[in-house]
Write a protein that holds these residues in place. Structure first.
Motif, PDB file in Angstrom:
ATOM      1  N   ARG A  15       0.828  -1.208   0.000  1.00  0.00           N
ATOM      2  CA  ARG A  15       0.000   0.000   0.000  1.00  0.00           C
ATOM      3  C   ARG A  15       0.863   1.260   0.000  1.00  0.00           C
ATOM      4  O   ARG A  15       0.439   2.297  -0.505  1.00  0.00           O
ATOM      5  N   LEU A  62      -1.468   4.428  -1.183  1.00  0.00           N
ATOM      6  CA  LEU A  62      -2.680   4.462  -0.354  1.00  0.00           C
ATOM      7  C   LEU A  62      -2.344   4.784   1.099  1.00  0.00           C
ATOM      8  O   LEU A  62      -3.212   5.099   1.887  1.00  0.00           O
ATOM      9  N   PRO A  84      -1.900   7.765  -6.053  1.00  0.00           N
ATOM     10  CA  PRO A  84      -1.805   6.493  -6.787  1.00  0.00           C
ATOM     11  C   PRO A  84      -1.897   6.705  -8.291  1.00  0.00           C
ATOM     12  O   PRO A  84      -1.190   6.060  -9.062  1.00  0.00           O
ATOM     13  N   ILE A 144       0.188   3.416 -11.110  1.00  0.00           N
ATOM     14  CA  ILE A 144       0.135   2.025 -10.678  1.00  0.00           C
ATOM     15  C   ILE A 144      -1.306   1.541 -10.831  1.00  0.00           C
ATOM     16  O   ILE A 144      -2.226   2.340 -10.939  1.00  0.00           O
ATOM     17  N   MET A 157      -3.924  -1.545  -9.017  1.00  0.00           N
ATOM     18  CA  MET A 157      -3.915  -2.473  -7.888  1.00  0.00           C
ATOM     19  C   MET A 157      -5.101  -3.423  -7.986  1.00  0.00           C
ATOM     20  O   MET A 157      -6.204  -3.030  -8.348  1.00  0.00           O
ATOM     21  N   PHE A 183      -7.299  -5.879  -5.620  1.00  0.00           N
ATOM     22  CA  PHE A 183      -7.530  -6.073  -4.189  1.00  0.00           C
ATOM     23  C   PHE A 183      -7.980  -7.499  -3.888  1.00  0.00           C
ATOM     24  O   PHE A 183      -8.553  -8.174  -4.735  1.00  0.00           O
ATOM     25  N   SER A 209     -10.426  -8.390  -1.993  1.00  0.00           N
ATOM     26  CA  SER A 209     -11.886  -8.518  -2.060  1.00  0.00           C
ATOM     27  C   SER A 209     -12.421  -8.068  -3.423  1.00  0.00           C
ATOM     28  O   SER A 209     -13.589  -7.772  -3.542  1.00  0.00           O
ATOM     29  N   ALA A 230     -13.093  -5.636  -4.899  1.00  0.00           N
ATOM     30  CA  ALA A 230     -13.482  -4.219  -4.858  1.00  0.00           C
ATOM     31  C   ALA A 230     -14.033  -3.739  -6.191  1.00  0.00           C
ATOM     32  O   ALA A 230     -13.702  -2.666  -6.660  1.00  0.00           O
ATOM     33  N   LEU A 231     -14.888  -4.553  -6.798  1.00  0.00           N
ATOM     34  CA  LEU A 231     -15.573  -4.097  -8.015  1.00  0.00           C
ATOM     35  C   LEU A 231     -16.697  -3.164  -7.600  1.00  0.00           C
ATOM     36  O   LEU A 231     -17.268  -3.324  -6.523  1.00  0.00           O
ATOM     37  N   TYR A 232     -17.010  -2.192  -8.481  1.00  0.00           N
ATOM     38  CA  TYR A 232     -18.112  -1.286  -8.170  1.00  0.00           C
ATOM     39  C   TYR A 232     -19.417  -2.044  -8.408  1.00  0.00           C
ATOM     40  O   TYR A 232     -19.723  -2.387  -9.548  1.00  0.00           O
ATOM     41  N   PRO A 233     -20.190  -2.304  -7.346  1.00  0.00           N
ATOM     42  CA  PRO A 233     -21.320  -3.231  -7.470  1.00  0.00           C
ATOM     43  C   PRO A 233     -22.426  -2.745  -8.404  1.00  0.00           C
ATOM     44  O   PRO A 233     -23.153  -3.549  -8.953  1.00  0.00           O
ATOM     45  N   ASN A 243     -17.093  -1.081 -15.068  1.00  0.00           N
ATOM     46  CA  ASN A 243     -16.054  -1.242 -14.057  1.00  0.00           C
ATOM     47  C   ASN A 243     -14.668  -1.025 -14.645  1.00  0.00           C
ATOM     48  O   ASN A 243     -13.831  -0.355 -14.056  1.00  0.00           O
ATOM     49  N   GLY A 280     -11.833   4.028 -14.690  1.00  0.00           N
ATOM     50  CA  GLY A 280     -10.573   4.760 -14.543  1.00  0.00           C
ATOM     51  C   GLY A 280     -10.228   5.571 -15.792  1.00  0.00           C
ATOM     52  O   GLY A 280      -9.788   6.709 -15.700  1.00  0.00           O
ATOM     53  N   ARG A 322      -9.528  -4.427 -14.929  1.00  0.00           N
ATOM     54  CA  ARG A 322      -9.569  -3.021 -14.558  1.00  0.00           C
ATOM     55  C   ARG A 322      -8.155  -2.466 -14.415  1.00  0.00           C
ATOM     56  O   ARG A 322      -7.897  -1.299 -14.692  1.00  0.00           O
TER      57      ARG A 322
END
Lengths: 275, 375
Positions: free
Chosen positions: B47, B52, B72, B77, B79, B81, B83, B85-88, B95, B99, B146
């Motif tokens: 991190r 971060l 970041p 870079i 990253m 994750f 979990s 960490a997709l946007y639900p 998704n 960026g 992503r």
């Protein structure tokens, strides 16, 4: 105890609960359709049917205007408090700063003050801002009143959103405002609808501020207008009109709740089960 | 693509120091794996590279630029994750496009890049789906997608496979290895799973309590651990450590008596050792054998059968429990006495400070190419 007894007891309890919670509304509806001498008939069943009360409330006073005032006040309160609460809860839930816990506890304890306690102070504020007897003079105090609850609920909800989601957005190059707008807001709809609806109901039914900060009938909201309804003579209490008006202003709330019902349930349980 | 340089990186959380001055040079196009027990600071270090977390002290360079104060995004870079960490609320396409959209790419450009990434990761049929309609493996691929679309200088992976089941983990591991070959990208990968570390890494960084214990190629760490921690951490089941006493010192190694056994010879540099010194003898389960003959004797306590091999947990005469690996089915029975034979060419000797005495003799092919670096 056998099964039959159990279910008899259960349904008896259900009937008792339903009668207690529904009877006042039922009685208001029944009364609203009575007129003249019939109003003082203590029967709980509809004995006569006349819609005259529903028309007379609009004739004898500016009740349509009162409803419009209530809509304006309640809607503005919801919009204002949600905008402030979402941004505040982002800071309170996501940004570490000194005194954050203290601030949260203060917000919570402020909401515990009885409305009467802040009434005179609020009155002075409204007067000094020149907002006495105007709609903004109702919108601001009501927003202040509802904000602690709204901020608290949204902060709790925002804390439940996974931190990685925000970090993924940061890595994607999102600014804090973009994160709130593009990532958090869509995920917080259920919570926003719930708190927004409760804020709406609170502002819609609010009586004390609306009574104190207004003078003329043209800026009154519905609860005050209903309470101050007067009959043809000072010896007459226009029960029929009062009941008709009460029924009329409850309808939009019921409709709102029914429309957003599924969202509310989702909002209330959203903290418990993460999807 | 770019190299990453860490110079004396320190990280404090409040008054607790999590990272104690880490120096590390990550080469261009290298896949480097941070491995260590939980709480060793490997994720924090990642991190810090991502931006971060703020660096408390030290300097970080990406592609030669000092990036301490950069966000970041500015560090270029990407990253992935643990979990995902997709946007639900966004579908797979959105998704991956998010960026690029934020960095104001044109619509056509975004579409080209997302479609290309979707093709590489075989996500094309899933582009319209929401994350909740995807399986764990597909979600992880979207998370990787992503990262790919942004064409970053450095890919960072934070335990990306630990939420997947065992079979899928093996499959995704191979996909990540393939991705690394195809993309020629610098990648930093954090895991607590040493199999992932061994199979994926060009070099492994073993971390413990916020310090680098050793940096080297997987086989270098396996064959030549610098200290007891690395020796115990790399390899499964872990290396056995047995008390031993030096009985003879020669130029080509030391002779040890392992809990009273006849002297065995281990080819390590004997500098600093004298007859009578107490040391620890380290040997991996796969470099021992059980049977009727051997240097050590003990009693079989538990047998674990894996089919292609088996593990005997043997209680030695001094009370310590060691693990011995054998091929095929076990012939011994629990409760029986047995002898343990040592293959001392693969044994290690550790001093009282936990450091290994360096091994003598010819290096294997992998060890030759590896360079010794680290704390």
């Amino acid at each position: 105890m056998n099964r039959q007894m159990k279910s008899i007891l259960f349904y008896t309890l259900v009937v008792v609960v339903v009668i207690f919670s529904v009877f006042p509304f039922y009685y208001a509806i029944v009364t609203s359709f009575r007129s003249g001498q019939e109003l003082f008939n203590p029967s709980v069943f509809p004995t006569s049917f006349t819609t005259g009360n529903y028309f007379s409330i609009f004739k004898e006073q500016p009740f349509g205007l009162n409803i419009l005032n209530s809509v304006i006040v309640a809607t503005s309160v919801v919009i204002l408090s949600l905008i402030i609460a979402v941004t505040a809860s982002y800071a309170l839930a996501r940004i570490h700063f000194r005194g954050r816990g203290l601030l949260l506890m203060t917000i919570l304890s402020v909401s515990m003050f009885p409305q009467v306690a802040i009434l005179s102070g609020m009155y002075e504020l409204i007067r000094s801002m020149g907002l006495y007897n105007s709609l903004p003079g109702l919108i601001i105090p009501n927003t202040v009143l509802t904000l602690p609850f709204t901020v608290w609920v949204l902060t709790t909800f925002m804390k439940e959103l996974p931190k990685e989601l925000e970090e993924a957005a940061v890595v994607d190059g999102a600014s804090p405002l973009t994160i709130v707008r593009r990532i958090f807001l869509p995920l917080m709809w259920p919570a926003m609808v719930t708190t927004g609806l409760l804020a709406f109901i609170g502002a819609w039914n609010e009586f004390l501020f609306a009574l104190t900060f207004t003078l003329s009938n043209e800026v009154r909201t519905v609860p005050v207008a209903i309470a101050l309804m007067s009959g043809a003579t000072e010896y007459e209490l226009p029960w029929g009109n009062i009941m008709a008006a009460s029924v009329l202003v409850t309808v939009p709330i019921v409709v709102l709740v029914l429309v957003f019902q599924r969202k509310i349930v989702a909002g209330l349980t959203a903290g418990a089960v993460k999807g | 693509m770019a190299d990453v340089t860490l110079k004396g990186i320190v990280k404090d959380f409040g008054s607790t120091r999590i990272i104690h001055g880490v120096d590390l040079q990550i080469k261009d196009r290298e896949l480097i794996v941070f491995v260590g027990p939980s709480g060793c600071g490997k994720s924090t270090l990642l991190r810090l590279i991502a931006g971060l977390e703020d660096i408390t002290d030290g300097d970080m360079f990406i592609d030669g630029d000092l990036v301490n104060q950069r966000s970041p995004k500015e560090r270029k870079i990407a990253m992935v994750f643990q979990s995902y960490a997709l946007y639900p609320h966004m579908n797979v396409y959105e998704n991956m496009a998010f960026g690029l959209e934020l960095s104001k790419h044109s619509k056509e450009d975004i579409k080209d890049k997302v479609m290309e990434a979707a093709r590489i990761l075989e996500l094309t049929p899933l582009l319209e789906r929401k994350p909740k309609q995807l399986s764990g493996g597909q979600r992880q691929r979207v998370a990787i997608g992503r990262a790919i679309v942004r064409n970053p200088k450095v890919f960072l992976f934070d335990e990306p496979l630990s939420n997947l089941d065992a079979a899928l983990r093996v499959q995704m591991r191979i996909e990540i290895a393939k991705l690394h070959q195809d993309m020629d990208a610098t990648m930093v990968y954090v895991t607590h799973d040493q199999v992932e570390a061994m199979t994926l890494a060009d070099r492994i960084v073993v971390l413990n309590a916020g310090r680098i214990e050793q940096v080297g190629s997987p086989l270098e760490l396996y064959h030549r651990p610098r200290n007891k921690f690395v020796a115990g951490f790399i390899g499964s089941p872990k290396m056995n450590f047995i008390e031993a006493q030096v009985t003879g010192v020669a130029e080509d190694g030391v002779e040890l008596s392992v809990i009273g056994s006849d002297p065995v010879k281990v080819a390590v540099d004997p500098t600093g050792l004298a007859v009578g010194d107490k040391v620890e003898f380290g040997i991996r389960p796969e470099h021992m054998g059980s049977g009727t003959e051997g240097e050590l004797s003990g009693k079989v306590e538990v047998i674990e059968e894996l089919g292609e091999s088996h593990f005997l947990h043997v209680r030695l005469t001094d009370g310590s429990l060691i693990t011995v690996q054998g091929r095929g089915d076990a012939t011994a029975k629990a409760g029986e006495s047995c002898k343990v034979k040592l293959d001392c060419s693969h044994a290690h000797v550790f001093g009282g400070d936990g450091f290994a005495f360096s091994k003598l003799g010819t290096l294997g092919q992998h060890e030759k190419t590896a360079t010794l670096e680290g704390a």
